[in-house]
Write a protein that holds these residues in place. Structure first.
Motif, PDB file in Angstrom:
ATOM      1  N   SER A 123       0.823  -1.221   0.000  1.00  0.00           N
ATOM      2  CA  SER A 123       0.000   0.000   0.000  1.00  0.00           C
ATOM      3  C   SER A 123       0.851   1.263   0.000  1.00  0.00           C
ATOM      4  CB  SER A 123      -0.933   0.010   1.210  1.00  0.00           C
ATOM      5  OG  SER A 123      -0.175   0.099   2.418  1.00  0.00           O
ATOM      6  N   SER A 124       2.051   1.180   0.558  1.00  0.00           N
ATOM      7  CA  SER A 124       2.897   2.374   0.635  1.00  0.00           C
ATOM      8  C   SER A 124       4.350   1.974   0.874  1.00  0.00           C
ATOM      9  CB  SER A 124       2.414   3.286   1.762  1.00  0.00           C
ATOM     10  OG  SER A 124       3.354   4.300   2.002  1.00  0.00           O
ATOM     11  N   ALA A 125       5.250   2.630   0.170  1.00  0.00           N
ATOM     12  CA  ALA A 125       6.676   2.330   0.347  1.00  0.00           C
ATOM     13  C   ALA A 125       7.154   2.752   1.733  1.00  0.00           C
ATOM     14  CB  ALA A 125       7.484   3.045  -0.738  1.00  0.00           C
ATOM     15  N   GLU A 126       6.406   3.662   2.373  1.00  0.00           N
ATOM     16  CA  GLU A 126       6.822   4.191   3.676  1.00  0.00           C
ATOM     17  C   GLU A 126       6.747   3.146   4.784  1.00  0.00           C
ATOM     18  OE1 GLU A 126       4.354   7.566   4.295  1.00  0.00           O
ATOM     19  OE2 GLU A 126       5.146   8.658   2.556  1.00  0.00           O
ATOM     20  N   VAL A 127       5.893   2.132   4.596  1.00  0.00           N
ATOM     21  CA  VAL A 127       5.734   1.142   5.682  1.00  0.00           C
ATOM     22  C   VAL A 127       6.777   0.033   5.614  1.00  0.00           C
ATOM     23  CG1 VAL A 127       3.266   1.588   5.770  1.00  0.00           C
ATOM     24  CG2 VAL A 127       4.096  -0.351   4.447  1.00  0.00           C
ATOM     25  N   LEU A 128       7.489  -0.069   4.489  1.00  0.00           N
ATOM     26  CA  LEU A 128       8.448  -1.171   4.344  1.00  0.00           C
ATOM     27  C   LEU A 128       9.532  -1.171   5.418  1.00  0.00           C
ATOM     28  CD1 LEU A 128       8.845  -1.438   0.463  1.00  0.00           C
ATOM     29  CD2 LEU A 128       7.821  -3.098   2.005  1.00  0.00           C
ATOM     30  N   PRO A 129      10.072  -0.002   5.804  1.00  0.00           N
ATOM     31  CA  PRO A 129      11.064  -0.024   6.897  1.00  0.00           C
ATOM     32  C   PRO A 129      10.543  -0.665   8.178  1.00  0.00           C
ATOM     33  CG  PRO A 129      11.092   2.103   5.772  1.00  0.00           C
ATOM     34  CD  PRO A 129       9.911   1.342   5.234  1.00  0.00           C
ATOM     35  N   GLU A 130       9.221  -0.508   8.417  1.00  0.00           N
ATOM     36  CA  GLU A 130       8.640  -1.128   9.613  1.00  0.00           C
ATOM     37  C   GLU A 130       8.779  -2.648   9.569  1.00  0.00           C
ATOM     38  OE1 GLU A 130       4.717   0.165  10.894  1.00  0.00           O
ATOM     39  OE2 GLU A 130       4.883   1.904   9.562  1.00  0.00           O
ATOM     40  N   PHE A 131       8.563  -3.227   8.391  1.00  0.00           N
ATOM     41  CA  PHE A 131       8.676  -4.687   8.240  1.00  0.00           C
ATOM     42  C   PHE A 131      10.095  -5.155   8.550  1.00  0.00           C
ATOM     43  CE2 PHE A 131       4.727  -4.058   6.018  1.00  0.00           C
ATOM     44  CZ  PHE A 131       4.052  -5.262   6.115  1.00  0.00           C
ATOM     45  N   LEU A 132      11.070  -4.345   8.097  1.00  0.00           N
ATOM     46  CA  LEU A 132      12.471  -4.712   8.364  1.00  0.00           C
ATOM     47  C   LEU A 132      12.783  -4.546   9.851  1.00  0.00           C
ATOM     48  CD1 LEU A 132      14.107  -2.960   5.265  1.00  0.00           C
ATOM     49  CD2 LEU A 132      13.847  -5.410   5.632  1.00  0.00           C
ATOM     50  N   GLN A 133      12.237  -3.486  10.409  1.00  0.00           N
ATOM     51  CA  GLN A 133      12.509  -3.191  11.819  1.00  0.00           C
ATOM     52  C   GLN A 133      11.996  -4.295  12.735  1.00  0.00           C
ATOM     53  OE1 GLN A 133      11.007   0.621  12.966  1.00  0.00           O
ATOM     54  NE2 GLN A 133      11.893   0.552  15.016  1.00  0.00           N
ATOM     55  N   VAL A 134      10.809  -4.808  12.444  1.00  0.00           N
ATOM     56  CA  VAL A 134      10.242  -5.840  13.325  1.00  0.00           C
ATOM     57  C   VAL A 134      10.653  -7.255  12.892  1.00  0.00           C
ATOM     58  CG1 VAL A 134       8.248  -4.394  13.823  1.00  0.00           C
ATOM     59  CG2 VAL A 134       8.077  -6.103  12.009  1.00  0.00           C
ATOM     60  N   GLU A 135      11.463  -7.322  11.823  1.00  0.00           N
ATOM     61  CA  GLU A 135      11.935  -8.635  11.308  1.00  0.00           C
ATOM     62  C   GLU A 135      10.760  -9.570  11.032  1.00  0.00           C
ATOM     63  OE1 GLU A 135      14.665  -9.801  14.425  1.00  0.00           O
ATOM     64  OE2 GLU A 135      16.351  -9.021  13.258  1.00  0.00           O
ATOM     65  N   ALA A 136       9.798  -9.030  10.243  1.00  0.00           N
ATOM     66  CA  ALA A 136       8.557  -9.763   9.976  1.00  0.00           C
ATOM     67  C   ALA A 136       8.824 -11.123   9.331  1.00  0.00           C
ATOM     68  CB  ALA A 136       7.642  -8.927   9.062  1.00  0.00           C
ATOM     69  N   PHE A 137       9.744 -11.163   8.364  1.00  0.00           N
ATOM     70  CA  PHE A 137       9.988 -12.436   7.673  1.00  0.00           C
ATOM     71  C   PHE A 137      10.486 -13.499   8.645  1.00  0.00           C
ATOM     72  CE2 PHE A 137      13.076 -15.375   5.849  1.00  0.00           C
ATOM     73  CZ  PHE A 137      12.266 -16.044   4.946  1.00  0.00           C
ATOM     74  N   THR A 138      11.469 -13.121   9.445  1.00  0.00           N
ATOM     75  CA  THR A 138      12.063 -14.088  10.385  1.00  0.00           C
ATOM     76  C   THR A 138      11.009 -14.617  11.355  1.00  0.00           C
ATOM     77  OG1 THR A 138      14.162 -12.916  10.212  1.00  0.00           O
ATOM     78  CG2 THR A 138      13.900 -14.423  12.093  1.00  0.00           C
ATOM     79  N   LYS A 139      10.170 -13.709  11.849  1.00  0.00           N
ATOM     80  CA  LYS A 139       9.143 -14.128  12.813  1.00  0.00           C
ATOM     81  C   LYS A 139       8.110 -15.050  12.174  1.00  0.00           C
ATOM     82  CE  LYS A 139       9.767 -10.117  15.796  1.00  0.00           C
ATOM     83  NZ  LYS A 139       9.285  -8.781  16.178  1.00  0.00           N
ATOM     84  N   LEU A 140       7.688 -14.705  10.965  1.00  0.00           N
ATOM     85  CA  LEU A 140       6.712 -15.554  10.266  1.00  0.00           C
ATOM     86  C   LEU A 140       7.320 -16.920   9.951  1.00  0.00           C
ATOM     87  CD1 LEU A 140       5.166 -12.928   7.831  1.00  0.00           C
ATOM     88  CD2 LEU A 140       3.895 -14.229   9.548  1.00  0.00           C
ATOM     89  N   SER A 141       8.559 -16.912   9.509  1.00  0.00           N
ATOM     90  CA  SER A 141       9.232 -18.166   9.154  1.00  0.00           C
ATOM     91  C   SER A 141       9.376 -19.078  10.372  1.00  0.00           C
ATOM     92  CB  SER A 141      10.611 -17.856   8.550  1.00  0.00           C
ATOM     93  OG  SER A 141      11.260 -19.035   8.151  1.00  0.00           O
ATOM     94  N   ASN A 142       9.798 -18.484  11.488  1.00  0.00           N
ATOM     95  CA  ASN A 142       9.950 -19.274  12.722  1.00  0.00           C
ATOM     96  C   ASN A 142       8.607 -19.812  13.202  1.00  0.00           C
ATOM     97  OD1 ASN A 142      12.683 -18.822  12.748  1.00  0.00           O
ATOM     98  ND2 ASN A 142      12.586 -17.074  14.150  1.00  0.00           N
ATOM     99  N   ALA A 143       7.575 -18.965  13.117  1.00  0.00           N
ATOM    100  CA  ALA A 143       6.242 -19.381  13.585  1.00  0.00           C
ATOM    101  C   ALA A 143       5.715 -20.544  12.756  1.00  0.00           C
ATOM    102  CB  ALA A 143       5.281 -18.201  13.510  1.00  0.00           C
ATOM    103  N   ILE A 144       5.903 -20.469  11.450  1.00  0.00           N
ATOM    104  CA  ILE A 144       5.437 -21.550  10.572  1.00  0.00           C
ATOM    105  C   ILE A 144       6.175 -22.851  10.903  1.00  0.00           C
ATOM    106  CG2 ILE A 144       5.487 -22.358   8.165  1.00  0.00           C
ATOM    107  CD1 ILE A 144       4.842 -19.450   7.360  1.00  0.00           C
TER     108      ILE A 144
END
Length: 605
Positions: A123-144
């Motif tokens: 939806s916006s390029a501005e929110v992408l840093p938030e995903f990196l900051q919270v390490e969204a990929f790592t958390k989702l990968s570990n949870a799965i």
């Protein structure tokens, strides 16, 4: 009576189940509305949601121990609260997932969560840093990983579906992180390890979706080739689906006009499409649908032309890599895959034209000689097919290229191989006719041979021509040989005496065919042969062959007229039109005047 009682017994639990599900549905609606209201209450900001609301709601979800209720509640949480809240409380939300009942459809819950987060990121390029900051990929990968570990009975399709959702999330949120993409594929391989190839159609479909996603995202197979786990995932497909996926990969290359430019990437690519290159697990090629097989192999043939590098050394490595793979393909595949490889190598030869050097060892730089040696060995592989007509054509192509590279011994060797094939392998009369004209046409274009080698080859060609099964075929091949002794742009190759010998020999064969005309006569019969020979006389007459006299042309014209008007003649409109056209040409040259007009003056038409 007993049957009615049994029916009542059965109806009891059914009604009870329906009642429970209705109650749960009503409860879900009520809880969902309450959660929605909660999400709208002023003062429920991110901090309150993170510290109070979500932990209390998740505590209730985990403790209720009811699979349907847990699913409904998790679904409600994901649907009613803002995306930003989910991103900032991802660890807490995901931490509850492995604690749910093993029968909860957690894959759908997580897929919906990842889908919402993907859309939020887009939806916006501005929110992408938030995903990196919270390490969204790592958390989702570990949870799965934890959910799959906790739900030991989860079928393969469920786990793969989760990885498809994670990969979709990764490609949308972190398209530049190939390591993330490869990590997802690696996790899928780990989940599937120890299993045989998947027979479950739904699981197979999900793997195809998993493999197709990077191709669709990057529109560039070169990027996918950098994913070390990509081929390992493909190995879990059944043979039929493996081939379908291989075709998809080739179509992606063709559609995006992608050139694969290093031997390492070609090696990786052929590992991916090995289902098209060779039989997998002993699946015999004879069981395949013929049309499907041809289309698959044609796609491989087209692919070979997309493997290219301007650097000759790297290009030779690419050719050797392709050769190594396609030679494992077996007799049915080689006729499709060898020709494009040969022409790819000949393109490199043309690029290197003029370079020379003896072939010594594997580390020698790319030279025409080295490539021709490789070509010779590759075409030889067709002898096991067998495909002698195709091999003969390829030998002649190589001979012509060797001629242009000024390599007489190499060109002579290719011609020798072509003649051996003609003598030993080509028995069909029509195939012989085609082959001999190819030989004559190629030999005519050669200018490298010394007197001795050329005489040997032309002698063989004229000898084979005169031995063809049918007289008309003999005649046409023999008069075609006349061009071997008169080449316009080569002063040393104008032997008028041998030209006339060929034409007279062709006339004798045409006369012999005339003797048989009472038995077989048609539009390609003897009279047509005489007109064709007349045109050869006219050609060499204009070229200045001193052995072609106007008197001989006159005699031939009269002979044709006599044959056409004879009692035994069968009307042949095409031959008549051909002859009339030839006479008009003679008349035209006479009327044009000049030196040529004077030459034609004595011919009466």
């Amino acid at each position: 009576m007993h049957g009615i009682q049994s029916l009542h017994v059965l109806k009891g639990p059914v009604r009870e189940k329906e009642k429970r599900e209705k109650e749960r549905s009503e409860l879900r609606d009520l809880v969902g509305k309450n959660l929605h209201v909660l999400s709208q209450i002023e003062g429920v900001d991110l901090d309150m949601y993170k510290d109070t609301v979500l932990p209390r709601v998740l505590e209730q979800v985990v403790n209720c121990k009811d699979e349907l209720a847990q699913y409904y509640l998790m679904d409600c949480i994901i649907q009613v609260f803002p995306d930003e809240y989910h991103l900032q409380t991802l660890e807490t939300l995901l931490g509850a997932c492995p604690q749910l009942q093993s029968t909860v459809d957690i894959k759908t819950v997580l897929s919906q969560l990842m889908d919402r987060l993907s859309n939020y990121a887009a939806s916006s390029a501005e929110v992408l840093p938030e995903f990196l900051q919270v390490e969204a990929f790592t958390k989702l990968s570990n949870a799965i990983g934890k959910v799959i570990e906790a739900q030991v009975d989860m079928p393969a399709v469920g786990a793969i579906t989760l990885y498809v959702s994670l990969l979709t999330f990764t490609l949308r949120v972190h398209p530049d992180r190939l390591d993330y993409v490869d990590q997802v594929l690696g996790a899928c391989v780990k989940k599937l390890s120890g299993k045989a190839r998947l027979e479950d159609g739904k699981a197979t479909k999900q793997i195809v979706a998993l493999l197709s996603a990077p191709l669709e995202k990057y529109n560039d197979i070169v990027t996918a080739l950098e994913l070390s786990n990509y081929p390992r995932v493909m190995d879990y497909l059944d043979n039929a689906t493996n081939k379908v996926m291989a075709v998809v990969i080739i179509q992606s290359i063709m559609k995006n006009n992608t050139y694969i430019s290093t031997s390492d990437k070609v090696e990786a690519l052929f590992e991916l499409i090995k289902g098209l290159i060779k039989d997998l697990d002993g699946s015999p090629v004879d069981e395949l649908d013929e049309e499907d097989f041809k289309e698959e192999q044609n796609s491989v043939a087209r692919l070979i032309h997309m493997l290219y590098n301007d650097d000759p050394e790297e290009m030779l490595k690419i050719i050797c890599t392709v050769r190594k793979h396609i030679l494992t393909g077996g007799p049915k595949r080689l006729p499709f895959t060898v020709p494009p490889l040969i022409f790819s190598a000949l393109k490199l030869v043309r690029q290197l034209q003029g370079q020379d050097g003896d072939v010594v060892g594997e580390d020698v730089p790319a030279t025409p000689k080295k490539i021709f040696q490789l070509l010779h060995q590759t075409i030889e592989a067709l002898s096991s097919v067998p495909a002698p007509e195709l091999a003969l054509r390829l030998y002649l192509q190589c001979a012509e290229a060797a001629n242009d590279c000024d390599l007489e011994p190499v060109a002579y060797e290719f011609f020798t191989q072509a003649f051996i094939l003609y003598e030993e392998e080509i028995a069909d009369s029509k195939a012989q006719v085609t082959a001999i004209h190819l030989i004559i046409g190629t030999l005519q274009r050669m200018n490298i041979f010394g007197v001795e080698n050329r005489d040997t080859l032309t002698h063989k060609a004229t000898g084979y021509s005169a031995k063809l099964l049918k007289k008309p075929d003999q005649c046409r091949a023999v008069y075609a040989c006349s061009h071997l002794f008169w080449v316009d742009d080569q002063d040393g190759m104008k032997d008028g005496e041998r030209v006339i010998l060929c034409l007279k020999r062709a006339l004798r064969i045409a006369n012999a065919a005339q003797q048989m005309a009472n038995v077989t006569r048609g539009s390609n019969g003897p009279v047509t042969l005489f007109v064709e020979i007349l045109n050869k006389y006219l050609y060499f007459f204009e070229k200045g062959n001193p052995q072609i006299y106007s008197a001989a042309i006159q005699d031939l014209v009269e002979l044709i007229k006599t044959e056409m008007q004879g009692d035994m003649a069968t009307p042949d409109p095409s031959a008549n039109a051909f002859f009339a056209s030839s006479l008009r040409y003679i008349q035209f040259q006479k009327q044009k005047g000049g030196i040529m007009g004077e030459k034609y003056e004595s011919i009466k038409v």
